[in-house]
Design a protein around this motif. Structure first.
Motif, short mmCIF file in Angstrom:
data_model
loop_
_atom_site.label_atom_id
_atom_site.label_comp_id
_atom_site.label_asym_id
_atom_site.label_seq_id
_atom_site.Cartn_x
_atom_site.Cartn_y
_atom_site.Cartn_z
N LEU A 3 33.00 21.44 37.49
CA LEU A 3 33.11 20.93 38.86
C LEU A 3 32.62 21.94 39.90
O LEU A 3 31.90 21.56 40.83
CB LEU A 3 34.54 20.47 39.16
CG LEU A 3 34.85 19.08 38.58
CD1 LEU A 3 36.33 18.76 38.69
CD2 LEU A 3 34.03 18.00 39.28
N ASP A 41 45.68 31.62 46.32
CA ASP A 41 46.35 31.45 47.61
C ASP A 41 47.20 30.18 47.62
O ASP A 41 48.34 30.19 48.07
CB ASP A 41 45.31 31.34 48.74
CG ASP A 41 44.80 32.69 49.21
OD1 ASP A 41 45.38 33.71 48.80
OD2 ASP A 41 43.83 32.72 49.98
N SER A 46 35.33 31.43 43.52
CA SER A 46 35.84 31.01 44.84
C SER A 46 37.00 30.03 44.64
O SER A 46 37.98 30.07 45.38
CB SER A 46 34.75 30.33 45.66
OG SER A 46 33.73 31.24 45.96
N GLU A 47 36.87 29.15 43.66
CA GLU A 47 37.96 28.20 43.39
C GLU A 47 39.21 28.96 42.91
O GLU A 47 40.32 28.66 43.35
CB GLU A 47 37.52 27.17 42.35
CG GLU A 47 38.65 26.24 41.95
CD GLU A 47 38.18 24.98 41.24
OE1 GLU A 47 37.00 24.60 41.37
OE2 GLU A 47 39.00 24.38 40.53
N MET A 75 40.90 30.59 45.88
CA MET A 75 41.59 29.60 46.70
C MET A 75 42.89 29.15 46.02
O MET A 75 43.93 29.02 46.66
CB MET A 75 40.66 28.41 46.83
CG MET A 75 40.69 27.80 48.18
SD MET A 75 39.24 26.74 48.36
CE MET A 75 38.24 27.76 49.42
N LEU A 76 42.84 28.96 44.71
CA LEU A 76 44.04 28.52 44.00
C LEU A 76 45.09 29.63 43.94
O LEU A 76 46.29 29.36 43.97
CB LEU A 76 43.68 28.03 42.59
CG LEU A 76 42.89 26.71 42.54
CD1 LEU A 76 42.47 26.39 41.10
CD2 LEU A 76 43.70 25.54 43.12
N ARG A 101 29.67 21.07 42.59
CA ARG A 101 29.79 21.22 44.05
C ARG A 101 28.66 22.09 44.60
O ARG A 101 28.05 21.77 45.61
CB ARG A 101 31.14 21.87 44.41
CG ARG A 101 32.29 20.91 44.49
CD ARG A 101 33.50 21.57 45.18
NE ARG A 101 33.94 22.76 44.50
CZ ARG A 101 34.88 22.79 43.56
NH1 ARG A 101 35.49 21.68 43.20
NH2 ARG A 101 35.23 23.92 42.99
N GLU A 131 30.92 30.11 42.34
CA GLU A 131 31.70 28.99 42.88
C GLU A 131 33.02 28.87 42.13
O GLU A 131 34.06 28.56 42.73
CB GLU A 131 30.87 27.70 42.74
CG GLU A 131 31.48 26.47 43.38
CD GLU A 131 31.26 26.39 44.89
OE1 GLU A 131 30.52 27.22 45.45
OE2 GLU A 131 31.88 25.49 45.51
#
Lengths: 272, 272
Positions: A98, A221, A214-215, A218-219, A102, A211
């Motif tokens: 995924l 956080d 980055s996911e 974010m997760l 994206r 990417e």
């Protein structure tokens, strides 16, 4: 589970190191544990059921290390095992398909996207399904490149054989008017200069590593499990089921970090 | 909850429209429902307990609309209410502070980051805590700008008064050698040209909207609740507790979309 525990990464071999490289850059506070199943690589030509079993074996090895998050840094394993593993674990689980999708949809301007990957990944149609769900008008060209992973695993990515194989395999994509090509296997960024050379400088190559990380960021956080810099005491660990020496040679060349600690281990069959 | 339901956005007034603008760009397949509590704006000077109560009232209004995800597109509300609301709801809840923090740490080169926000946001030290946890060496300058939100809400962001207020308020930041300034209030991007002018063209202004929407996009994938283009049938909805006409004037100017449908509603006090 604690914020100070490590993030686990699994791959069929050394390919996931392309994700590790990005994690070292984006997540300097996190401790990383990597496991490459080099002894049984490549996963690409194996039946899905077997890939699922091997992926569970790797997952259980890392769960024993108390990882707080699992990254399936292997497209073949993501395609067949992500949903099942994510549903069963109580830690966040991230795949690489995924994020790659994206990034490709962000990058394309003419909606013609190519996907290259292992036979297993291409056969799963995982990228096509994800791209079509988000953007039904995308024109997708998929191509299995079964010779690429063995080249990388045998540390021959700088050889003339590598150049010849990449050129012969990707030649048929040149007429497809792609503006974006997903490197749908985490081994392929190691062949990036050769791939870019065949595809031409205008084609954007999507390495899902950045990417994906980055996911992960974010997760960390989102679930409030990020580590703080003062608690990063232990070093990163690298495990392989194959030759530690060969793994280390490739890791040193790719990551350019000092003192990478690689241990050879044996995986146990796992009964669900 | 279904993939076809809307994503809900709440703000003290029109500020969250800066997040909506990015959502319209990044998430064209998603239906959006927005609620601005314009009648009780600004939230910035209010006590935390009251902001929490108002935020719950907005949240319950949107839960009645069966939203599949909630974005607290208001820094003041995120600072005091995010943790509580996220813990209690069984849909994903996203705030704007952590995305802004991530974007600022990516952007800064000299580790001198400024944060401007409402009195409530600045008093909460939410940005400072998040920045320090990730990067302890960051030098942070925080400044409350209580006059900015009323200017935006009264649709005077293009006026000479706006120019004067922004210049007088931010003048004191000019000696701080900041290379990055977090617009720690979703209203502030509407004043962006004025803010950039005072700070100088070299200072990177961080509008957490884009980063927040990237987080939303990732979580839609992570929780497998993204909508498909063929199911986007209903239009986006905008609700305000204040004047629909004033709200629409600002939304039209900012979003530049045709046919924005704005309805005035009344919020009911909510008992936990």
């Amino acid at each position: 589970m604690s914020n100070h525990e490590a993030i686990g990464f699994i791959d069929s071999g050394v390919g996931g190191l392309t994700v590790i490289k990005e994690a070292l850059r984006q997540l300097p506070n996190e401790r990383l544990i990597y496991l490459g199943d080099t002894a049984r690589c490549p996963y690409g030509p194996r039946p899905g059921e077997q890939v699922i079993q091997f992926t569970w074996e790797m997952t259980h090895f890392l769960l024993e290390k108390n990882i707080k998050m699992l990254v399936i840094a292997c497209n073949t394993a993501t395609a067949v095992a992500l949903d099942e593993i994510k549903a069963k674990l109580d830690i966040p689980v991230v795949g690489v398909i995924l994020p790659g999708t994206r990034a490709a949809l962000k990058a394309t301007e003419n909606n013609r996207i190519g996907v290259i990957g292992t036979a297993g990944t291409i056969k799963s149609h995982a990228y096509e399904a994800a791209l079509k769900r988000k953007a039904p008008n995308t024109i997708i060209t998929s191509l299995a490149c079964p010779k690429f992973v063995p080249i990388v695993e045998s540390n021959e990515s700088h050889s003339s054989v590598a150049k010849k194989v990449v050129s012969e395999t990707l030649g048929q994509l040149q007429l497809k008017k792609l503006d974006t090509l997903i490197l749908g296997c985490t081994h392929y960024p190691i062949l990036r200069p050769l791939i870019q050379n065949v595809m031409g400088s205008k084609v954007k190559l999507i390495d899902s590593g950045a990417e994906t990380v980055s996911e992960v960021s974010m997760l960390l956080d989102y679930f409030d499990i990020a580590n703080s810099p003062q608690f990063k005491n232990e070093p990163n660990d690298f495990f392989t089921t194959g030759s530690a020496k060969m793994f280390k040679a490739i890791a040193d060349d790719w990551l350019k970090q000092e003192a990478i600690n690689v241990q050879q281990i044996k995986l146990s069959p796992f009964e669900d």
